[in-house]
Design a protein around this motif. Structure first.
Motif, PDB file in Angstrom:
ATOM      1  N   GLU A  84       0.824  -1.213   0.000  1.00 22.98           N
ATOM      2  CA  GLU A  84       0.000   0.000   0.000  1.00 22.98           C
ATOM      3  C   GLU A  84       0.857   1.261   0.000  1.00 22.98           C
ATOM      4  OE1 GLU A  84      -2.551  -0.321   3.363  1.00 22.98           O
ATOM      5  OE2 GLU A  84      -3.547  -2.143   2.648  1.00 22.98           O
ATOM      6  N   ALA A  85       2.101   1.142   0.423  1.00 27.60           N
ATOM      7  CA  ALA A  85       3.028   2.278   0.420  1.00 27.60           C
ATOM      8  C   ALA A  85       3.751   2.328  -0.917  1.00 27.60           C
ATOM      9  CB  ALA A  85       4.030   2.145   1.558  1.00 27.60           C
ATOM     10  N   PRO A  86       4.077   3.511  -1.409  1.00 24.92           N
ATOM     11  CA  PRO A  86       4.823   3.616  -2.669  1.00 24.92           C
ATOM     12  C   PRO A  86       6.237   3.084  -2.496  1.00 24.92           C
ATOM     13  CG  PRO A  86       4.660   5.763  -1.623  1.00 24.92           C
ATOM     14  CD  PRO A  86       3.783   4.836  -0.827  1.00 24.92           C
ATOM     15  N   PRO A  87       6.909   2.712  -3.591  1.00 25.58           N
ATOM     16  CA  PRO A  87       8.288   2.249  -3.476  1.00 25.58           C
ATOM     17  C   PRO A  87       9.157   3.282  -2.763  1.00 25.58           C
ATOM     18  CG  PRO A  87       7.446   1.817  -5.671  1.00 25.58           C
ATOM     19  CD  PRO A  87       6.417   2.672  -4.981  1.00 25.58           C
ATOM     20  N   GLY A  88       9.949   2.822  -1.831  1.00 22.95           N
ATOM     21  CA  GLY A  88      10.790   3.719  -1.051  1.00 22.95           C
ATOM     22  C   GLY A  88      11.084   3.109   0.297  1.00 22.95           C
ATOM     23  N   LEU A  89      11.756   3.868   1.140  1.00 20.91           N
ATOM     24  CA  LEU A  89      12.107   3.345   2.455  1.00 20.91           C
ATOM     25  C   LEU A  89      10.884   3.164   3.348  1.00 20.91           C
ATOM     26  CD1 LEU A  89      15.473   5.160   3.274  1.00 20.91           C
ATOM     27  CD2 LEU A  89      15.101   2.839   2.443  1.00 20.91           C
ATOM     28  N   GLY A  90       9.808   3.914   3.066  1.00 15.24           N
ATOM     29  CA  GLY A  90       8.576   3.708   3.814  1.00 15.24           C
ATOM     30  C   GLY A  90       8.030   2.311   3.607  1.00 15.24           C
ATOM     31  N   ARG A  91       8.116   1.810   2.370  1.00 11.51           N
ATOM     32  CA  ARG A  91       7.659   0.436   2.107  1.00 11.51           C
ATOM     33  C   ARG A  91       8.585  -0.570   2.773  1.00 11.51           C
ATOM     34  NH1 ARG A  91       6.333  -1.706  -3.919  1.00 11.51           N
ATOM     35  NH2 ARG A  91       4.598  -0.225  -3.617  1.00 11.51           N
ATOM     36  N   VAL A  92       9.898  -0.322   2.720  1.00  9.00           N
ATOM     37  CA  VAL A  92      10.844  -1.223   3.389  1.00  9.00           C
ATOM     38  C   VAL A  92      10.520  -1.304   4.879  1.00  9.00           C
ATOM     39  CG1 VAL A  92      13.260  -1.645   3.952  1.00  9.00           C
ATOM     40  CG2 VAL A  92      12.660  -0.717   1.706  1.00  9.00           C
ATOM     41  N   ALA A 148      15.548  -2.706  -3.557  1.00  5.47           N
ATOM     42  CA  ALA A 148      15.898  -2.247  -4.905  1.00  5.47           C
ATOM     43  C   ALA A 148      14.917  -1.180  -5.381  1.00  5.47           C
ATOM     44  CB  ALA A 148      15.913  -3.428  -5.872  1.00  5.47           C
ATOM     45  N   GLY A 149      13.643  -1.335  -5.025  1.00  4.27           N
ATOM     46  CA  GLY A 149      12.649  -0.330  -5.380  1.00  4.27           C
ATOM     47  C   GLY A 149      12.933   1.003  -4.707  1.00  4.27           C
ATOM     48  N   ALA A 150      13.386   0.954  -3.445  1.00  2.00           N
ATOM     49  CA  ALA A 150      13.750   2.179  -2.736  1.00  2.00           C
ATOM     50  C   ALA A 150      14.968   2.830  -3.373  1.00  2.00           C
ATOM     51  CB  ALA A 150      14.019   1.864  -1.265  1.00  2.00           C
ATOM     52  N   GLN A 151      15.884   2.004  -3.826  1.00  2.00           N
ATOM     53  CA  GLN A 151      17.078   2.536  -4.486  1.00  2.00           C
ATOM     54  C   GLN A 151      16.717   3.191  -5.816  1.00  2.00           C
ATOM     55  OE1 GLN A 151      20.271  -0.336  -5.488  1.00  2.00           O
ATOM     56  NE2 GLN A 151      21.570   0.929  -4.174  1.00  2.00           N
ATOM     57  N   ALA A 152      15.836   2.538  -6.579  1.00  2.00           N
ATOM     58  CA  ALA A 152      15.396   3.108  -7.857  1.00  2.00           C
ATOM     59  C   ALA A 152      14.637   4.414  -7.651  1.00  2.00           C
ATOM     60  CB  ALA A 152      14.527   2.100  -8.599  1.00  2.00           C
ATOM     61  N   ALA A 153      13.950   4.540  -6.516  1.00  2.00           N
ATOM     62  CA  ALA A 153      13.199   5.763  -6.205  1.00  2.00           C
ATOM     63  C   ALA A 153      14.092   6.867  -5.663  1.00  2.00           C
ATOM     64  CB  ALA A 153      12.097   5.443  -5.195  1.00  2.00           C
ATOM     65  N   GLY A 154      15.381   6.587  -5.503  1.00  2.00           N
ATOM     66  CA  GLY A 154      16.314   7.581  -5.016  1.00  2.00           C
ATOM     67  C   GLY A 154      16.344   7.718  -3.511  1.00  2.00           C
ATOM     68  N   GLU A 155      15.668   6.817  -2.777  1.00  2.00           N
ATOM     69  CA  GLU A 155      15.628   6.925  -1.314  1.00  2.00           C
ATOM     70  C   GLU A 155      16.684   6.078  -0.625  1.00  2.00           C
ATOM     71  OE1 GLU A 155      11.855   6.661   0.518  1.00  2.00           O
ATOM     72  OE2 GLU A 155      10.919   8.119  -0.801  1.00  2.00           O
ATOM     73  N   LEU A 156      17.352   5.236  -1.391  1.00  2.00           N
ATOM     74  CA  LEU A 156      18.443   4.432  -0.869  1.00  2.00           C
ATOM     75  C   LEU A 156      19.690   4.817  -1.662  1.00  2.00           C
ATOM     76  CD1 LEU A 156      18.771   2.128   1.254  1.00  2.00           C
ATOM     77  CD2 LEU A 156      18.546   0.510  -0.626  1.00  2.00           C
TER      78      LEU A 156
END
Length: 219
Positions: A84-92, A148-156
């Motif tokens: 439910e959270a967008p890709p990023g560290l919030g989802r992690v 990897a999704g968080a990294q692609a989103a620029g949050e990692l």
């Protein structure tokens, strides 16, 4: 009319299957998959042994069906809410917090089902071992995927080694689960949450991130 009778039998069979698997997941989370037998389950649930045998056919198939059922619960409790959270560290973070809640709330009485059965079957061979190993590989792969999704989103951070970070996060989660089950002490969940939050904060990219603050249950 004949179709209604057949549909009724199918639904009763499905209900019995759900009842059996609900119990086998509970048993296996505490005693392991070797603790399962068709006779035992039939006796505990007040079902006929022949009826349970007709649903599963063998102890091995009962074990495999239990692994599949536990995987579905794991996905429902941990992966689905995180999506439910967008890709990023919030989802992690939602994945990690979801695992900690799943263990702490004793969705399975023995803690994490897959930690129990992985230890039981790690040195064996055969279809049940393969199913357990496959479920664990899927879990590790999922954690890597959300990182990897968080990294692609620029949050990692771009130089963050995703497999290494995934290993660290899963190790912290499983340590919290193991400590709680063995010592009846929930303090490990708070310590794991703090360590995971600090690790994700340190690995964050240079831009804005969606990592939430630690909630009161972990503060």
């Amino acid at each position: 009319m004949a179709g209604a009778r057949i549909d009724g039998r199918v639904e009763r069979g499905n209900q019995s299957r759900r009842l059996v698997l609900g119990r086998t997941m509970e048993i296996a989370s505490v005693e392991g998959l070797d603790g399962l037998s068709i006779g035992r389950i039939a006796t505990e649930l007040g079902l006929s042994k022949s009826g349970v045998f007709a649903l599963f056919g063998s102890k091995e198939e009962l074990q495999l069906a239990t692994v599949r059922a536990a995987r579905a619960v794991f996905v429902q409790r941990i992966a689905r809410p995180a999506e439910e959270a967008p890709p990023g560290l919030g989802r992690v973070w939602r994945v990690c917090a979801g695992y900690l809640s799943y263990s702490r709330e004793r969705v399975f009485p023995g803690g994490c089902f897959f930690t129990t059965v992985a230890a039981e079957f790690s040195s064996r061979t055969g279809p049940v071992r393969d199913a357990v190993a496959g479920a664990r590989e899927e879990w590790i792969g999922y954690v890597r995927g959300v990182l990897a999704g968080a990294q692609a989103a620029g949050e990692l951070a771009p130089d963050c080694e995703v497999p290494q970070l995934a290993f660290e996060l899963v190790a912290l989660l499983e340590m919290a689960n193991g400590d709680s089950v063995l010592h009846r002490d929930h303090g490990g969940y708070r310590r794991a949450a703090r360590a995971i939050h600090a690790r994700l904060t340190a690995a964050a990219g240079a831009g804005p991130v969606t990592l939430p603050a630690l909630g009161p249950e972990f503060a």
